[in-house]
Write a protein that holds these residues in place. Structure first.
Motif, PDB file in Angstrom:
ATOM      1  N   PRO A 212      15.846-100.223  69.553  1.00 15.95           N
ATOM      2  CA  PRO A 212      16.536-101.319  68.768  1.00 15.95           C
ATOM      3  C   PRO A 212      15.568-102.200  67.999  1.00 15.95           C
ATOM      4  O   PRO A 212      14.637-102.662  68.894  1.00 15.95           O
ATOM      5  CB  PRO A 212      17.548-102.006  69.657  1.00 15.95           C
ATOM      6  N   TRP A 213      15.687-102.655  66.970  1.00 18.99           N
ATOM      7  CA  TRP A 213      15.154-103.743  66.036  1.00 18.99           C
ATOM      8  C   TRP A 213      15.822-104.642  65.145  1.00 18.99           C
ATOM      9  O   TRP A 213      17.210-104.287  65.056  1.00 18.99           O
ATOM     10  CB  TRP A 213      13.854-103.331  65.078  1.00 18.99           C
ATOM     11  N   GLY A 214      15.291-105.773  64.906  1.00 15.88           N
ATOM     12  CA  GLY A 214      15.980-106.489  63.924  1.00 15.88           C
ATOM     13  C   GLY A 214      16.794-107.656  64.781  1.00 15.88           C
ATOM     14  O   GLY A 214      16.706-107.917  65.872  1.00 15.88           O
ATOM     15  N   THR A 271      22.185-109.316  73.893  1.00 12.44           N
ATOM     16  CA  THR A 271      20.746-109.226  73.764  1.00 12.44           C
ATOM     17  C   THR A 271      20.053-108.254  73.063  1.00 12.44           C
ATOM     18  O   THR A 271      18.916-108.449  72.524  1.00 12.44           O
ATOM     19  CB  THR A 271      19.797-109.824  74.829  1.00 12.44           C
ATOM     20  N   THR A 272      20.734-106.976  72.827  1.00 15.10           N
ATOM     21  CA  THR A 272      20.100-105.822  72.232  1.00 15.10           C
ATOM     22  C   THR A 272      20.517-105.719  70.810  1.00 15.10           C
ATOM     23  O   THR A 272      21.636-105.543  70.597  1.00 15.10           O
ATOM     24  CB  THR A 272      20.199-104.637  73.225  1.00 15.10           C
ATOM     25  N   PRO A 273      19.673-105.757  69.496  1.00 14.84           N
ATOM     26  CA  PRO A 273      19.900-105.715  68.498  1.00 14.84           C
ATOM     27  C   PRO A 273      20.562-104.311  68.228  1.00 14.84           C
ATOM     28  O   PRO A 273      20.608-103.153  69.155  1.00 14.84           O
ATOM     29  CB  PRO A 273      18.776-105.401  67.617  1.00 14.84           C
ATOM     30  N   TYR A 337      21.055 -96.148  81.139  1.00 16.21           N
ATOM     31  CA  TYR A 337      21.717 -96.567  79.639  1.00 16.21           C
ATOM     32  C   TYR A 337      22.710 -97.887  80.090  1.00 16.21           C
ATOM     33  O   TYR A 337      22.747 -98.813  79.469  1.00 16.21           O
ATOM     34  CB  TYR A 337      22.404 -95.773  78.931  1.00 16.21           C
ATOM     35  N   THR A 338      23.402 -97.573  81.003  1.00 16.94           N
ATOM     36  CA  THR A 338      24.765 -98.513  81.385  1.00 16.94           C
ATOM     37  C   THR A 338      24.230 -99.861  81.992  1.00 16.94           C
ATOM     38  O   THR A 338      24.678-100.904  81.378  1.00 16.94           O
ATOM     39  CB  THR A 338      25.648 -98.085  82.551  1.00 16.94           C
ATOM     40  N   PRO A 342      19.874 -99.245  75.606  1.00 16.94           N
ATOM     41  CA  PRO A 342      19.280 -98.275  74.858  1.00 16.94           C
ATOM     42  C   PRO A 342      17.665 -98.828  74.734  1.00 16.94           C
ATOM     43  O   PRO A 342      16.724 -97.652  74.679  1.00 16.94           O
ATOM     44  CB  PRO A 342      19.783 -98.550  73.366  1.00 16.94           C
ATOM     45  N   ARG A 343      17.259 -99.957  74.787  1.00 17.65           N
ATOM     46  CA  ARG A 343      15.774-100.362  74.761  1.00 17.65           C
ATOM     47  C   ARG A 343      14.971 -99.675  75.869  1.00 17.65           C
ATOM     48  O   ARG A 343      14.099 -99.028  75.588  1.00 17.65           O
ATOM     49  CB  ARG A 343      15.463-101.864  74.516  1.00 17.65           C
TER      50      ARG A 343
END
Length: 379
Positions: A212-214, A271-273, A337-338, A342-343
């Motif tokens: 994840p980015w952005g 917190t994850t894009p 993942y849970t 994903p990062r």
């Protein structure tokens, strides 16, 4: 799994080194075609319906749920007939000379036996099993994570996620068949080790793109419900603070629609894009290309390392490592993942692929054919 080990062992024993890669690629292409056509057949049998036809005398029901199983059993019987009527034992050495044949002279037979002597490089065998485990492990994670990932990132419903990802996996299957056909020609010029390393790098690129980015974030599931037009009963407010924003969401009791978006219980959602759809589709293409290449090259190289000796037991170990990977992959995906998102998941996978690439590089000179190692033929 048992059938796969036996088939690979048979193909390895019935082909020379020059024929091995092409034969293994053809077998993998047929396997990929089966994975594609299986769901298609199941869909076609859905017209029978849930009630279907019942024969009470023998307590047999034929409906949309049992028909695929009966079709699978029918194909199993067809395979048994083919084995009895057509398949014959046919073993040759790495040069293509038939083993224990009555059509060759005693002198030639002695030379064949001499060329088959020698110890198998157990270090290379273990290395191939580790690489095969890693390849199937990361693809099992990819298959498992695709549905929850797309539901969380794109606010798809369960039905949409299953449908769209099913289409994507079918297209990946078609891509795999083309990759198998291409590998047959490329391997003649470069060899299996180079292609295997290239496949691992392609897989690495596929998972790296998924990071994840952005500064755009996925929709939160409770926020999505709050904005629905359904009349609901509000009991209390829940204020959530994160490093990106402060929002107020309302728990809902009477809303009967399916919630969509990233569940608030997964704290990383705040917190994850978001992983953009273009990232996801590009990753699908790369992983769909790298996985089949690595898969067929790993067990083709494995069979060449074993040489002209019977390979049934060794192929069983390879299949067992693959089965273990498919068992542990979903467990890893569901837990990491849970809880971490994903990062962390894709970063760990990228690290695993890099370690596998380093292992391949370190063992590169030992991953050679049995006859090449004993200098009976030139590589």
């Amino acid at each position: 799994a048992g059938n796969v080990a036996v088939v690979r062992s048979y193909v390895a024993g019935a082909t020379s080194l020059k024929e091995r890669t092409s034969a293994m690629a053809n077998m993998s292409a047929c396997q990929a075609l089966g994975f594609i056509l299986g769901p298609v057949f199941q869909t076609c049998l859905a017209f029978i319906g849930e009630n279907g036809v019942a024969w009470r005398a023998i307590a047999l029901e034929l409906n949309m749920y049992t028909a695929p199983a009966f079709l699978g059993a029918f194909f199993g019987v067809v395979n048994v007939i083919f084995i009895i009527a057509i398949l014959r034992e046919h073993r040759i050495d790495d040069l293509g000379r038939r083993l224990k044949s009555i059509n060759i002279s005693e002198e030639e037979d002695t030379q064949v036996v001499r060329d088959s002597q020698g110890d198998i490089d157990q270090t290379a065998v273990v290395t191939c099993n580790i690489l095969f485990f890693v390849i199937l492990f990361i693809f099992a994670i990819f298959e498992t994570i695709s549905t929850p990932l797309t539901m969380d990132m794109y606010a798809w419903t369960r039905k949409q996620a299953v449908l769209y990802n099913g289409i994507i996996l079918a297209l990946i299957g078609c891509e795999s068949i083309m990759a198998f056909m291409a590998v047959k020609m490329i391997a003649k010029r470069t060899g299996e080790r180079v292609i295997l390393l290239g496949g691992l790098l392609i897989i690495f690129a596929g998972f790296f793109i998924l990071l994840p980015w952005g500064n755009q974030f996925p929709s939160i599931q409770w926020a999505d419900l709050k904005n629905s037009s359904v009349n609901v009963t509000m009991e209390s407010s829940l204020k959530i603070f994160s490093n990106r924003l402060s929002i107020t969401v309302q728990p809902i009791q009477n809303y009967t629609g399916e919630p969509t978006g990233c569940p608030i219980e997964q704290q990383w959602c705040l917190t994850t894009p978001v992983i953009h759809l273009a990232q996801y589709l590009t990753s699908d293409v790369l992983i769909g290309l790298g996985y089949p290449v690595c898969n067929v090259m790993s067990y083709t190289l494995y069979s060449k390392i074993l040489g002209p000796k019977p390979q049934g037991v060794y192929m069983g170990w390879l299949t067992a490592s693959g089965s273990g990977a498919r068992t542990l992959g979903p467990v890893f995906a569901s837990q990491v993942y849970t809880h971490l998102g994903p990062r962390w998941t894709f970063s760990i996978i990228c690290g695993i692929v890099l370690l596998a690439s380093v292992l391949l590089g370190a063992m590169y000179k030992r991953l050679i054919a049995f006859s090449v190692r004993f200098q009976r033929i030139q590589e």
